[in-house]
Write a protein that holds these residues in place. Structure first.
Motif, PDB file in Angstrom:
ATOM      1  N   PRO A   1       0.808  -1.227   0.000  1.00 62.20           N
ATOM      2  CA  PRO A   1       0.000   0.000   0.000  1.00 62.20           C
ATOM      3  C   PRO A   1       0.838   1.274   0.000  1.00 62.20           C
ATOM      4  O   PRO A   1       0.301   2.367  -0.140  1.00 62.20           O
ATOM      5  N   TYR A   2       2.146   1.138   0.146  1.00 60.71           N
ATOM      6  CA  TYR A   2       3.031   2.300   0.192  1.00 60.71           C
ATOM      7  C   TYR A   2       3.759   2.545  -1.134  1.00 60.71           C
ATOM      8  O   TYR A   2       4.577   3.469  -1.226  1.00 60.71           O
ATOM      9  N   HIS A   3       3.507   1.692  -2.128  1.00 62.35           N
ATOM     10  CA  HIS A   3       4.175   1.821  -3.436  1.00 62.35           C
ATOM     11  C   HIS A   3       5.696   1.819  -3.256  1.00 62.35           C
ATOM     12  O   HIS A   3       6.422   2.552  -3.930  1.00 62.35           O
ATOM     13  N   ALA A   4       6.163   0.979  -2.346  1.00 64.72           N
ATOM     14  CA  ALA A   4       7.583   0.963  -1.989  1.00 64.72           C
ATOM     15  C   ALA A   4       8.399  -0.028  -2.798  1.00 64.72           C
ATOM     16  O   ALA A   4       9.619  -0.096  -2.635  1.00 64.72           O
ATOM     17  N   ARG A   5       7.744  -0.816  -3.653  1.00 65.70           N
ATOM     18  CA  ARG A   5       8.447  -1.841  -4.429  1.00 65.70           C
ATOM     19  C   ARG A   5       8.391  -1.526  -5.917  1.00 65.70           C
ATOM     20  O   ARG A   5       7.467  -0.863  -6.394  1.00 65.70           O
ATOM     21  N   PHE A   6       9.378  -2.038  -6.642  1.00 65.14           N
ATOM     22  CA  PHE A   6       9.383  -1.911  -8.102  1.00 65.14           C
ATOM     23  C   PHE A   6      10.050  -3.152  -8.691  1.00 65.14           C
ATOM     24  O   PHE A   6      10.758  -3.892  -8.002  1.00 65.14           O
ATOM     25  N   ARG A   7       9.789  -3.383  -9.965  1.00 63.89           N
ATOM     26  CA  ARG A   7      10.432  -4.500 -10.649  1.00 63.89           C
ATOM     27  C   ARG A   7      11.751  -4.016 -11.251  1.00 63.89           C
ATOM     28  O   ARG A   7      11.780  -3.075 -12.033  1.00 63.89           O
ATOM     29  N   HIS A   8      12.832  -4.669 -10.854  1.00 65.56           N
ATOM     30  CA  HIS A   8      14.149  -4.275 -11.345  1.00 65.56           C
ATOM     31  C   HIS A   8      14.206  -4.489 -12.862  1.00 65.56           C
ATOM     32  O   HIS A   8      13.917  -5.591 -13.344  1.00 65.56           O
ATOM     33  N   PRO A   9      14.562  -3.464 -13.632  1.00 65.80           N
ATOM     34  CA  PRO A   9      14.521  -3.580 -15.097  1.00 65.80           C
ATOM     35  C   PRO A   9      15.545  -4.551 -15.676  1.00 65.80           C
ATOM     36  O   PRO A   9      15.393  -4.999 -16.813  1.00 65.80           O
ATOM     37  N   VAL A  10      16.583  -4.891 -14.935  1.00 68.61           N
ATOM     38  CA  VAL A  10      17.607  -5.807 -15.427  1.00 68.61           C
ATOM     39  C   VAL A  10      17.333  -7.240 -14.993  1.00 68.61           C
ATOM     40  O   VAL A  10      17.308  -8.169 -15.811  1.00 68.61           O
ATOM     41  N   THR A  11      17.080  -7.441 -13.692  1.00 66.53           N
ATOM     42  CA  THR A  11      16.863  -8.793 -13.164  1.00 66.53           C
ATOM     43  C   THR A  11      15.430  -9.265 -13.304  1.00 66.53           C
ATOM     44  O   THR A  11      15.163 -10.466 -13.295  1.00 66.53           O
ATOM     45  N   GLY A  12      14.487  -8.309 -13.416  1.00 72.27           N
ATOM     46  CA  GLY A  12      13.076  -8.675 -13.510  1.00 72.27           C
ATOM     47  C   GLY A  12      12.463  -9.056 -12.177  1.00 72.27           C
ATOM     48  O   GLY A  12      11.292  -9.438 -12.113  1.00 72.27           O
ATOM     49  N   THR A  13      13.239  -8.970 -11.103  1.00 73.16           N
ATOM     50  CA  THR A  13      12.747  -9.344  -9.779  1.00 73.16           C
ATOM     51  C   THR A  13      12.321  -8.115  -8.990  1.00 73.16           C
ATOM     52  O   THR A  13      12.669  -6.983  -9.332  1.00 73.16           O
ATOM     53  N   ALA A  14      11.574  -8.357  -7.913  1.00 73.31           N
ATOM     54  CA  ALA A  14      11.131  -7.263  -7.061  1.00 73.31           C
ATOM     55  C   ALA A  14      12.318  -6.649  -6.322  1.00 73.31           C
ATOM     56  O   ALA A  14      13.281  -7.335  -5.983  1.00 73.31           O
ATOM     57  N   ASP A  15      12.237  -5.346  -6.096  1.00 73.63           N
ATOM     58  CA  ASP A  15      13.311  -4.635  -5.395  1.00 73.63           C
ATOM     59  C   ASP A  15      12.684  -3.595  -4.473  1.00 73.63           C
ATOM     60  O   ASP A  15      11.579  -3.106  -4.730  1.00 73.63           O
ATOM     61  N   LYS A  16      13.417  -3.253  -3.414  1.00 76.22           N
ATOM     62  CA  LYS A  16      12.937  -2.258  -2.449  1.00 76.22           C
ATOM     63  C   LYS A  16      14.021  -2.008  -1.415  1.00 76.22           C
ATOM     64  O   LYS A  16      15.090  -2.629  -1.437  1.00 76.22           O
ATOM     65  N   CYS A  17      13.741  -1.110  -0.481  1.00 77.65           N
ATOM     66  CA  CYS A  17      14.653  -0.836   0.636  1.00 77.65           C
ATOM     67  C   CYS A  17      14.776  -2.067   1.533  1.00 77.65           C
ATOM     68  O   CYS A  17      13.779  -2.693   1.888  1.00 77.65           O
ATOM     69  N   ASP A  18      16.029  -2.411   1.887  1.00 80.47           N
ATOM     70  CA  ASP A  18      16.255  -3.504   2.845  1.00 80.47           C
ATOM     71  C   ASP A  18      17.187  -3.039   3.963  1.00 80.47           C
ATOM     72  O   ASP A  18      17.895  -3.836   4.561  1.00 80.47           O
ATOM     73  N   TYR A  19      17.154  -1.728   4.220  1.00 82.50           N
ATOM     74  CA  TYR A  19      18.030  -1.109   5.233  1.00 82.50           C
ATOM     75  C   TYR A  19      19.507  -1.314   4.890  1.00 82.50           C
ATOM     76  O   TYR A  19      20.350  -1.398   5.777  1.00 82.50           O
ATOM     77  N   CYS A  20      19.810  -1.416   3.595  1.00 78.97           N
ATOM     78  CA  CYS A  20      21.193  -1.621   3.143  1.00 78.97           C
ATOM     79  C   CYS A  20      21.828  -2.819   3.852  1.00 78.97           C
ATOM     80  O   CYS A  20      22.993  -2.758   4.274  1.00 78.97           O
TER      81      CYS A  20
END
Length: 254
Positions: A100-119
């Protein structure tokens, strides 16, 4: 075990974009995509006319993205971080739609989900890039179960505010201090307008740079041609002069 959380004092944010750029660099986030953001809200009471709300993945308890994943590629870690196993992600996008926070996106190279993971990287609990570079120290990160940590002391002394989109049932752990603006997250892009403007601006700069380069190249070529023509004229003149002098010498000898 540690329980990592992030708290944000949005009243300190001056929208310098340092947190966004640092996150992109450390995590190699592709251009045009963002793991964190700064929302802008009009404010007559603010000297600059805006108030700012930094944000990122809320690392929810009972995350909707985890429940939506059909392969178990995303999960809530014991240390409080919501993580992604990219080797198990099939790129279906279910978690992206469920957040609900629109915090994820699909990585354009790997095609997998990506987001903040606290580095997280190879060192869970390390200071995230966004926290390390913030000149106003408006982002604070640490172990909420350690009473001696800065984040625990701040949470004990200040009012905790959580942003929960209507009807989402989300249980975010990312916490704002005392107050934040807006009180709800926008339903559209998670990127502030100045950052989004960089893409078309960069294209414009590229076109202008190309035109300038083309103009300089044309000028250089013209100069070469003119120089060559001038040299040809000078050589022709010298040849003519030499021929004329030779003719005069023959006439004088005759």
């Amino acid at each position: 075990m540690a329980r990592y959380v992030m708290v944000i004092d949005s009243e300190k944010c001056m929208d310098c974009k340092a947190c966004i750029i640092a996150c992109q660099q450390r995590n190699q986030v592709p251009y045009g995509f963002y793991r964190n953001w700064v929302h802008e809200t009009d404010s007559k009471n603010s000297p600059c006319g805006f108030k700012f709300q930094p944000g990122a993945c809320m690392h929810c308890d009972d995350p909707s993205c985890v429940r939506a994943c059909p392969t178990g590629a995303t999960w809530k870690s014991k240390d409080g971080t919501v993580e992604i196993d990219r080797s198990r992600c099939i790129g279906c996008g279910s978690c992206i739609k469920a957040c609900p926070y629109h915090a994820r996106f699909r990585h354009p190279v790997t095609g997998t989900a990506d987001k903040c993971d606290y580095c997280h990287g190879s060192t869970p609990g390390q200071t995230p890039a966004c926290v390390a570079v913030c000149p106003m120290h408006c982002r604070i990160f640490g172990d909420a179960d350690d009473p001696s940590s800065e984040v625990s002391k701040v949470l004990a002394a200040r009012k905790a505010v959580h942003i929960v989109p209507l009807g989402s049932g989300a249980k975010p752990t990312l916490t704002y201090l005392d107050v934040t603006t807006p009180s709800e997250l926008p339903a559209a892009s998670t990127t502030s307008y100045p950052v989004e403007a960089i893409r078309p601006l960069s294209k414009g700069v590229t076109w202008v740079g190309g035109l300038v380069l083309a103009a300089l190249t044309g000028t250089f070529v013209r100069q070469l041609v003119k120089s060559s023509e001038k040299e040809d004229e000078e050589i022709a003149a010298e040849t003519k002069a030499a021929s004329s002098a030779e003719t005069h010498d023959k006439e004088d000898n005759a």
